[in-house]
Design a protein around this motif. Structure first.
Motif, PDB file in Angstrom:
ATOM      1  N   GLN A  62       0.824  -1.206   0.000  1.00 44.05           N
ATOM      2  CA  GLN A  62       0.000   0.000   0.000  1.00 44.05           C
ATOM      3  C   GLN A  62       0.859   1.257   0.000  1.00 44.05           C
ATOM      4  O   GLN A  62       0.576   2.215  -0.731  1.00 44.05           O
ATOM      5  N   LEU A  63       1.905   1.257   0.821  1.00 46.63           N
ATOM      6  CA  LEU A  63       2.759   2.441   0.917  1.00 46.63           C
ATOM      7  C   LEU A  63       3.500   2.681  -0.395  1.00 46.63           C
ATOM      8  O   LEU A  63       3.653   3.833  -0.832  1.00 46.63           O
ATOM      9  N   ASN A  64       3.956   1.614  -1.033  1.00 44.61           N
ATOM     10  CA  ASN A  64       4.670   1.778  -2.300  1.00 44.61           C
ATOM     11  C   ASN A  64       3.770   2.390  -3.360  1.00 44.61           C
ATOM     12  O   ASN A  64       4.181   3.306  -4.095  1.00 44.61           O
ATOM     13  N   LEU A  65       2.535   1.930  -3.438  1.00 47.48           N
ATOM     14  CA  LEU A  65       1.584   2.468  -4.403  1.00 47.48           C
ATOM     15  C   LEU A  65       1.319   3.945  -4.127  1.00 47.48           C
ATOM     16  O   LEU A  65       1.281   4.769  -5.051  1.00 47.48           O
ATOM     17  N   LEU A  66       1.134   4.297  -2.857  1.00 46.94           N
ATOM     18  CA  LEU A  66       0.896   5.699  -2.499  1.00 46.94           C
ATOM     19  C   LEU A  66       2.111   6.564  -2.838  1.00 46.94           C
ATOM     20  O   LEU A  66       1.969   7.662  -3.399  1.00 46.94           O
ATOM     21  N   ARG A  72       5.686  10.607  -6.206  1.00 47.10           N
ATOM     22  CA  ARG A  72       6.732  10.390  -7.204  1.00 47.10           C
ATOM     23  C   ARG A  72       8.003   9.820  -6.574  1.00 47.10           C
ATOM     24  O   ARG A  72       9.118  10.130  -6.991  1.00 47.10           O
ATOM     25  N   ILE A  73       7.835   9.003  -5.542  1.00 49.06           N
ATOM     26  CA  ILE A  73       8.969   8.363  -4.874  1.00 49.06           C
ATOM     27  C   ILE A  73       8.917   6.873  -5.177  1.00 49.06           C
ATOM     28  O   ILE A  73       7.920   6.209  -4.909  1.00 49.06           O
ATOM     29  N   ASN A  78       4.626  -3.027 -11.573  1.00 42.49           N
ATOM     30  CA  ASN A  78       4.069  -3.440 -12.863  1.00 42.49           C
ATOM     31  C   ASN A  78       3.116  -2.352 -13.337  1.00 42.49           C
ATOM     32  O   ASN A  78       2.815  -1.413 -12.586  1.00 42.49           O
ATOM     33  N   ASN A  79       2.644  -2.472 -14.562  1.00 40.43           N
ATOM     34  CA  ASN A  79       1.693  -1.519 -15.110  1.00 40.43           C
ATOM     35  C   ASN A  79       0.301  -2.138 -15.209  1.00 40.43           C
ATOM     36  O   ASN A  79       0.119  -3.345 -15.024  1.00 40.43           O
ATOM     37  N   THR A 275      -3.957   5.011   4.139  1.00 41.17           N
ATOM     38  CA  THR A 275      -2.554   4.658   3.912  1.00 41.17           C
ATOM     39  C   THR A 275      -1.618   5.700   4.497  1.00 41.17           C
ATOM     40  O   THR A 275      -0.557   5.372   5.034  1.00 41.17           O
ATOM     41  N   LEU A 276      -1.996   6.977   4.415  1.00 41.55           N
ATOM     42  CA  LEU A 276      -1.195   8.032   5.031  1.00 41.55           C
ATOM     43  C   LEU A 276      -1.128   7.857   6.540  1.00 41.55           C
ATOM     44  O   LEU A 276      -0.073   8.033   7.158  1.00 41.55           O
ATOM     45  N   ALA A 277      -2.264   7.514   7.142  1.00 45.40           N
ATOM     46  CA  ALA A 277      -2.283   7.278   8.593  1.00 45.40           C
ATOM     47  C   ALA A 277      -1.366   6.119   8.972  1.00 45.40           C
ATOM     48  O   ALA A 277      -0.658   6.172   9.980  1.00 45.40           O
ATOM     49  N   GLU A 278      -1.370   5.079   8.135  1.00 40.78           N
ATOM     50  CA  GLU A 278      -0.482   3.944   8.381  1.00 40.78           C
ATOM     51  C   GLU A 278       0.982   4.368   8.265  1.00 40.78           C
ATOM     52  O   GLU A 278       1.837   3.953   9.061  1.00 40.78           O
TER      53      GLU A 278
END
Length: 412
Positions: A62-66, A72-73, A78-79, A275-278
Motif C-alpha cells: 500500500q505504501l509503495n503504491l501511495l 513520485r517516490i 508493474n503496469n 494509507t497516510l495514517a499507516e
C-alpha cells in the motif's frame, strides 16, 4: 546595567563561553530541525492529495503504491493495461478517473503522463483545485505543463521547448531529442509534488516511445519524428496507476473489493487517507526516538554549561569580592549568574535558528526535486516557541547550581 555587566562578563571569558554556545547551539539546532522537518513533512504529505477516493495500481504494498503515484517516490512493480483501465473507469460507481503514466524525467524532475481530467478533478489541501499562474492545460500531443518549482528552478516560460529523458536520472544518455515538447502552462505553487512535476499528455508519452524497446531507440536516427508519430495510433497500451473519484462514498469499499479481486490482472486499490495514517504510525516510533535523542543532547549541553560555570566560581572569587566591596548584594550575584546562563542560551538559540534557516534554504531544492518534499522556511510556529521556552526554562533550572555556589561564595 546588570544586563550590560553580564554581557561583559561573558566577553571576558569568550573562549569557554564560545565552546558552550557551540555545544548548546548544536543541540538546539537538532531539536528544532527534527520538530520542524517532522511537522513540514507531515503537512506536505497530508496536503498532497484531496478529494480522491481510491488509488488503483498493480498489486504491491500500500505504501509503495501511495509513494510512487502521489509523491513520485520509487517505482511501480508493474503496469495496468489500458483495456482494464477503461473497463474500471466505465464502472457505474465511478464519477471520474485520472490516469497516471510514469517513467521519464526532465533534468532530474519526474514526468507524468495524464489527461485533461487531471486539471479538472485533481485537488490538494482541503480540495483546492489546481490553478495556472501562466498559460493553460495541454491540448496537443507535444504540449507540456510545468509545476511551479520546475519552471522557477530551470527558468522556463510559456513557449519554451523541452526534451524529455528516458529513465529517472538527473543525467540521461537516452534523450527523446527528436520530439521536443512546448511549454503551454505553468501551475500555481501548491507546496506538493505537483510543483516538481512535468505534466504531458498520455499521447505524448506514447509518441516519444514509438520505436523504443528496453530503453533503446531502434527506429533509426531522425526517422522517429513528430509527424510520423502523430499519424500513428497513440492510445496507451499500459498506464502506471490511476486515481478514482466515486459517485457515492458508500461505494468505496465495494469498488475497492472489486479491484482487489479482479481476475484478469493483479491489482489493488487503496484509500489515500488510511494509507497516510499507516505511514505516520510507522514513522512515529522513529520520530519519538529522534526527539528523545535531541532532548538528551540538549540536557547534556545544559549540564555542560552548568559544570563550566561551577568550575569558574573559584576563579571568580576575587570578582565577587570586588562586587561585594562596592555594595553588590548576594542577590545581585545570583541574578548575574542566571543572566549569564540565559544570555549564553539565547545566543545559542539565535545561531541555531540562523543555521536552520540557511540549511532549509540550501537543501529545499534537493528535497523538493528528489523526494517531492516541500520544507517551508516559516519556522516560527507555536511548537517552536514552546520548545524554545522549554529550553530557556531548563537553562534557568540548570543555572540554579552555579548561582547558589556564587551566592555562598559572595556571602563568605
Amino acid at each position: 546595567m546588570l544586563l550590560r555587566f553580564a554581557f561583559k562578563s561573558l566577553i571576558a571569558r569568550k573562549v569557554s563561553v564560545g565552546l558552550t554556545v557551540f555545544s548548546i547551539c548544536i543541540s538546539v539546532f537538532v531539536l528544532l530541525a527534527i520538530g520542524h522537518i517532522k511537522n513540514e513533512t507531515k503537512s506536505s504529505f497530508t496536503n498532497t492529495v484531496s478529494g480522491v477516493d481510491l488509488i488503483v495500481g498493480a498489486r504491491t504494498g500500500q505504501l509503495n503504491l501511495l509513494l510512487y503515484s502521489v509523491f513520485r517516490i520509487g517505482n511501480a512493480t508493474n503496469n495496468i493495461s489500458w483495456d482494464t483501465y477503461q473497463e474500471l473507469a466505465n464502472n457505474r460507481s465511478v464519477a471520474w478517473t485520472i490516469p497516471i503514466s510514469l517513467g521519464d524525467s526532465h533534468r532530474g524532475y519526474r514526468v507524468m503522463g495524464t489527461d485533461g481530467n487531471y486539471f479538472e478533478h485533481f485537488s490538494y489541501s482541503n480540495k483546492q483545485p489546481l490553478g495556472f499562474q501562466a498559460g493553460k492545460p495541454f491540448e496537443d500531443t507535444f504540449d507540456a505543463v510545468l509545476g511551479a518549482e520546475v519552471a522557477k528552478t530551470l527558468g522556463y516560460k510559456i513557449g519554451d521547448k523541452i526534451t524529455l529523458s528516458h529513465g529517472l536520472g538527473s543525467t540521461s544518455f537516452s534523450e527523446h531529442s527528436n520530439n521536443p515538447f512546448t511549454v503551454v502552462g505553468i501551475i500555481n505553487p501548491t507546496g506538493t509534488p505537483v510543483d516538481q512535476t512535468v505534466h504531458v499528455p498520455l499521447a505524448g508519452i506514447e509518441a516519444i516511445h514509438v520505436g523504443w524497446q528496453s530503453g533503446v531507440n531502434l527506429s533509426g536516427f531522425g526517422a522517429n519524428n513528430a509527424l510520423a508519430q502523430q499519424a500513428k495510433d497513440l492510445t496507451p497500451k499500459t498506464i502506471t496507476a490511476f486515481m478514482v473519484g466515486l459517485n457515492s462514498k458508500i461505494a468505496t469499499f465495494s469498488f475497492q473489493r472489486q479491484v482487489n479481486q479482479y481476475s484478469s490482472e493483479a491489482m489493488m486499490a487503496i484509500l489515500p487517507g488510511v494509507t497516510l495514517a499507516e505511514l505516520w504510525r510507522m514513522m512515529s516510533i522513529m520520530e519519538n526516538v529522534l526527539l528523545a535523542i535531541s532532548i538528551l543532547v540538549l540536557i547534556a549541553a545544559l549540564v555542560g554549561m552548568s559544570t563550566m560555570m561551577l568550575a569558574t566560581m573559584r576563579e571568580r572569587k576575587q570578582e565577587f569580592s570586588v562586587l561585594r566591596a562596592i555594595g553588590a548584594s548576594p542577590l545581585f550575584i545570583v541574578v548575574l549568574i542566571q543572566l549569564e546562563a540565559i544570555l549564553t542560551t539565547l545566543m545559542s538559540i539565535a545561531v541555531a535558528i540562523l543555521v536552520l534557516l540557511l540549511g532549509i534554504e540550501f537543501t529545499q531544492g534537493i528535497l523538493s526535486s528528489r523526494f517531492g518534499l516541500f520544507i517551508s522556511s516559516q519556522i516560527f510556529t507555536t511548537d517552536l516557541m514552546l520548545a524554545l521556552g522549554a529550553v530557556v526554562v531548563s537553562t534557568i533550572l540548570m543555572g540554579i547550581f552555579p548561582a547558589v555556589s556564587a551566592y555562598r561564595t559572595s556571602k563568605a
